[in-house]
Design an enzyme around this catalytic site. Structure first.
Site, short mmCIF file in Angstrom:
data_model
loop_
_atom_site.label_atom_id
_atom_site.label_comp_id
_atom_site.label_asym_id
_atom_site.label_seq_id
_atom_site.Cartn_x
_atom_site.Cartn_y
_atom_site.Cartn_z
N ARG A 147 0.86 -1.17 0.00
CA ARG A 147 0.00 0.00 0.00
C ARG A 147 0.90 1.22 0.00
O ARG A 147 1.88 1.28 0.76
CB ARG A 147 -0.88 -0.02 1.25
CG ARG A 147 -1.98 1.01 1.24
CD ARG A 147 -2.73 1.06 2.57
NE ARG A 147 -2.08 1.97 3.49
CZ ARG A 147 -2.67 2.50 4.56
NH1 ARG A 147 -3.92 2.19 4.86
NH2 ARG A 147 -2.02 3.32 5.36
N TYR A 159 -3.12 11.27 6.49
CA TYR A 159 -3.34 9.90 6.90
C TYR A 159 -2.31 8.97 6.25
O TYR A 159 -2.04 9.08 5.06
CB TYR A 159 -4.76 9.42 6.51
CG TYR A 159 -4.84 7.94 6.63
CD1 TYR A 159 -4.95 7.36 7.89
CD2 TYR A 159 -4.66 7.11 5.53
CE1 TYR A 159 -4.91 6.00 8.04
CE2 TYR A 159 -4.63 5.74 5.67
CZ TYR A 159 -4.75 5.19 6.93
OH TYR A 159 -4.68 3.84 7.07
N ASP A 210 -5.10 3.91 -0.01
CA ASP A 210 -6.23 4.12 0.90
C ASP A 210 -6.62 5.60 0.89
O ASP A 210 -5.82 6.45 1.29
CB ASP A 210 -5.80 3.69 2.31
CG ASP A 210 -6.96 3.59 3.29
OD1 ASP A 210 -8.05 4.11 2.98
OD2 ASP A 210 -6.77 2.99 4.38
N HIS A 212 -9.11 6.65 2.64
CA HIS A 212 -9.56 6.83 4.03
C HIS A 212 -10.83 7.67 4.17
O HIS A 212 -10.89 8.61 4.98
CB HIS A 212 -8.42 7.39 4.89
CG HIS A 212 -8.34 6.76 6.25
ND1 HIS A 212 -8.72 7.41 7.39
CD2 HIS A 212 -7.96 5.52 6.64
CE1 HIS A 212 -8.56 6.60 8.42
NE2 HIS A 212 -8.11 5.44 7.99
N GLU A 236 -8.88 1.97 -1.76
CA GLU A 236 -9.59 1.62 -0.51
C GLU A 236 -10.39 2.81 0.03
O GLU A 236 -9.93 3.95 -0.02
CB GLU A 236 -8.53 1.21 0.51
CG GLU A 236 -9.04 0.89 1.89
CD GLU A 236 -7.91 0.28 2.72
OE1 GLU A 236 -7.03 -0.38 2.15
OE2 GLU A 236 -7.92 0.48 3.94
N GLU A 262 -13.50 -1.68 6.44
CA GLU A 262 -12.81 -1.86 7.73
C GLU A 262 -13.64 -1.37 8.91
O GLU A 262 -13.47 -1.86 10.02
CB GLU A 262 -11.42 -1.21 7.71
CG GLU A 262 -11.45 0.30 7.58
CD GLU A 262 -10.04 0.90 7.44
OE1 GLU A 262 -9.25 0.35 6.66
OE2 GLU A 262 -9.76 1.90 8.11
N ARG A 283 -13.53 -5.55 3.15
CA ARG A 283 -12.39 -5.48 4.07
C ARG A 283 -12.77 -5.65 5.54
O ARG A 283 -12.05 -5.23 6.44
CB ARG A 283 -11.62 -4.17 3.86
CG ARG A 283 -11.06 -4.06 2.44
CD ARG A 283 -10.00 -3.00 2.31
NE ARG A 283 -8.90 -3.26 3.22
CZ ARG A 283 -8.70 -2.66 4.39
NH1 ARG A 283 -9.53 -1.73 4.83
NH2 ARG A 283 -7.68 -3.00 5.15
N GLU A 339 -4.36 -7.36 4.92
CA GLU A 339 -3.49 -6.27 5.37
C GLU A 339 -2.63 -6.76 6.53
O GLU A 339 -3.10 -7.50 7.40
CB GLU A 339 -4.36 -5.09 5.82
CG GLU A 339 -3.56 -3.86 6.23
CD GLU A 339 -4.47 -2.72 6.68
OE1 GLU A 339 -5.57 -2.98 7.19
OE2 GLU A 339 -4.07 -1.55 6.49
N TRP A 402 -11.97 11.85 9.00
CA TRP A 402 -10.53 11.57 9.15
C TRP A 402 -10.17 10.29 8.42
O TRP A 402 -10.91 9.36 8.34
CB TRP A 402 -10.12 11.43 10.64
CG TRP A 402 -8.67 11.08 10.71
CD1 TRP A 402 -7.60 11.91 10.48
CD2 TRP A 402 -8.11 9.79 10.98
NE1 TRP A 402 -6.43 11.22 10.58
CE2 TRP A 402 -6.71 9.91 10.88
CE3 TRP A 402 -8.67 8.54 11.26
CZ2 TRP A 402 -5.84 8.84 11.07
CZ3 TRP A 402 -7.82 7.47 11.46
CH2 TRP A 402 -6.41 7.62 11.37
O1 EZ4 Z 1 -6.97 4.07 10.08
O2 EZ4 Z 1 -6.94 0.99 11.87
O3 EZ4 Z 1 -6.31 0.32 6.26
N1 EZ4 Z 1 -6.01 0.67 7.36
C1 EZ4 Z 1 -6.49 1.75 7.97
C2 EZ4 Z 1 -6.06 1.95 9.41
C3 EZ4 Z 1 -7.10 2.69 10.24
C4 EZ4 Z 1 -6.89 2.38 11.70
C5 EZ4 Z 1 -7.94 3.05 12.57
O4 EZ4 Z 1 -7.87 2.55 13.86
O5 EZ4 Z 1 -7.24 2.50 7.39
O6 EZ4 Z 1 -4.83 2.63 9.43
CO CO Z 2 -7.96 1.61 5.55
#
Ligand code: EZ4
Ligand code: CO
Length: 402
Positions: A147, A159, A210, A212, A236, A262, A283, A339, A402
């Site tokens: 990743r 992030y 990702d 996020h 992702e 997730e 995921r 992951e 976030w």
């Molecule tokens: O931000 O698990 O793909 N992994 C992620 C992680 C999440 C954290 C949050 O607790 O997006 O880094």
């Molecule tokens: Co993620």
């Protein structure tokens, strides 16, 4: 056989973990992960105050009935806290069942379907040159999938970019730190990163990214389109998925595969995403999606619709969660990727385990049960420390995801 006791162990060997340990009258014990990053004590309370009293005296062999009892019996269904608590019980009961059978849990799930569990690591750095070096590090360690996250020019922090590189712990303060986000700056930078990465590493390395949960569907569509030449394995969490039908728009515009899940807790969070084939990878993982039993249910639904697994495996998923996830990953027909963010040495010693990394694969333990435990004496040396995930604001200070 009866459950005689269960205890919640909260420990912070570098980061907080919540672990449930179930004891039986025959001396066999089982463990389950119940960690919800930033909300650990809420799950500990749910377990201690509302779940453990219901477990005493139950037959640990009745995994499905116990799951249904805790899910339906609460009346207030779903949600991360409830489902992490149920997950911990379910995981611990599978551990016990495996130990009694003298078999690793994957044998009870149908046996091996593959040689090993392909994992991806997290290459990240502030700069593109920095991330190229980080990717080399993972390639040299044997990873087949990486990743890639970088800093964004004009944004102070973002992030996925960590100080410690192999470990990533975003929950860094008792009161959340505030980050600033600009989707425009992000969208104009990311495609150039992947252009450099493909140029440097060629077509074979699996690349992931990702977002996020920071984009809208049309922004995600634009990003997916821009990334098509670099053939990502997945993009992702392009957008938050409360609105499952929002993913239709992304799908109409890009062939970049989409992964999400997730933060999902149940099959109801993804049934439309899966049955309308709006995603390519689901995921969900053991601790946040109701344990081994429910995760298997989600993956079985996904298998009908060409959706593969891509379980979350960040550092806040404890080694207990990882040990359990690998038992599922090795056995299901529609495994995609797992992951794998490494844990610190302190975490690894608190949770002795026998899964191992080799040649880009994680191999589940072949010991009876899950092949993982918690060293309670060591765990007690690392008391809980309040730590919350950051929050995110746009440049004009509007709250963002976030
Ligand atoms: O931000 O698990 O793909 N992994 C992620 C992680 C999440 C954290 C949050 O607790 O997006 O880094
Ligand atoms: Co993620």
């Amino acid at each position: 056989m009866k459950i005689t006791d269960a205890k919640v162990i909260v420990t912070c060997p570098g980061r907080n973990f919540v672990t449930l340990k179930i004891e039986t009258d025959e001396g066999v014990t089982g463990v389950g992960d119940a960690t919800v990053n930033g909300r650990e004590l809420a799950v500990a309370s749910y377990l201690n105050d509302h779940v453990i009293p219901l477990l005493i005296g139950r037959d640990p062999a009745m995994i499905e009935d116990t799951w249904q009892y805790l899910y339906r019996g609460a009346y207030w269904r779903r949600g991360p806290v409830t489902m992490a608590a149920i997950a911990a019980v379910d995981t611990a009961l599978w551990d016990i069942k495996g130990k009694i059978a003298g078999l690793p849990v994957y044998q009870l799930l149908g046996g091996r379907s593959r040689e090993g569990v392909t994992v991806y690591g997290h290459a990240n750095a502030d700069t593109v040159d920095g991330v190229l070096q980080e990717i080399s590090r993972f390639v040299n360690l044997g990873y087949r999938a990486v990743r890639v996250q970088t800093g964004i020019p004009g944004i102070a922090t973002t992030y996925g970019v960590s100080k410690d590189k192999l470990f990533y712990e975003p929950a860094d303060a008792a009161i959340p730190t505030e980050a600033v986000w600009s989707t425009d700056r992000y969208l104009s930078h990311v495609p150039s990163v992947f252009a450099r990465v493909r140029e440097e590493f060629g077509p074979e390395l699996k690349l992931l990214h990702d977002a996020h949960h920071r984009l809208t569907p049309i922004e995600a569509a634009r990003l997916g389109k821009a990334l098509e030449p670099y053939a990502l394995t997945w993009l992702e969490d392009p957008v938050p998925a409360e609105l499952q039908e929002g993913f239709r728009l992304i799908r109409q515009h890009t062939t970049t595969p989409i992964a999400v899940g997730e933060v999902f807790n149940t099959i109801w969070d993804c049934h439309q995403l899966i049955s309308e084939q709006l995603i390519d990878y689901i995921r969900t993982t053991v601790v946040h999606a109701g344990g081994i039993s429910h995760l298997r249910r989600i993956f079985d639904l996904a298998a009908l619709y060409h959706v593969r697994s891509g379980s979350h495996g960040a550092t806040d998923c404890s080694p207990v969660c990882m040990a359990a996830a690998l038992q599922v990953d090795i056995s299901i027909p529609n495994f995609g990727l797992q992951e794998y963010m490494r844990h610190t040495d302190a975490t690894d010693t608190v949770f002795p385990h026998s899964y191992r990394f080799e040649d880009g694969y994680l191999h589940p333990s072949s010991e009876p049960g899950l092949g993982v435990d918690i060293d309670e004496g060591l765990a007690a040396l690392y008391p809980y420390r309040p730590a919350a995930l950051p929050v995110n604001r746009l440049e004009d200070h509007t709250m963002h995801n976030w």
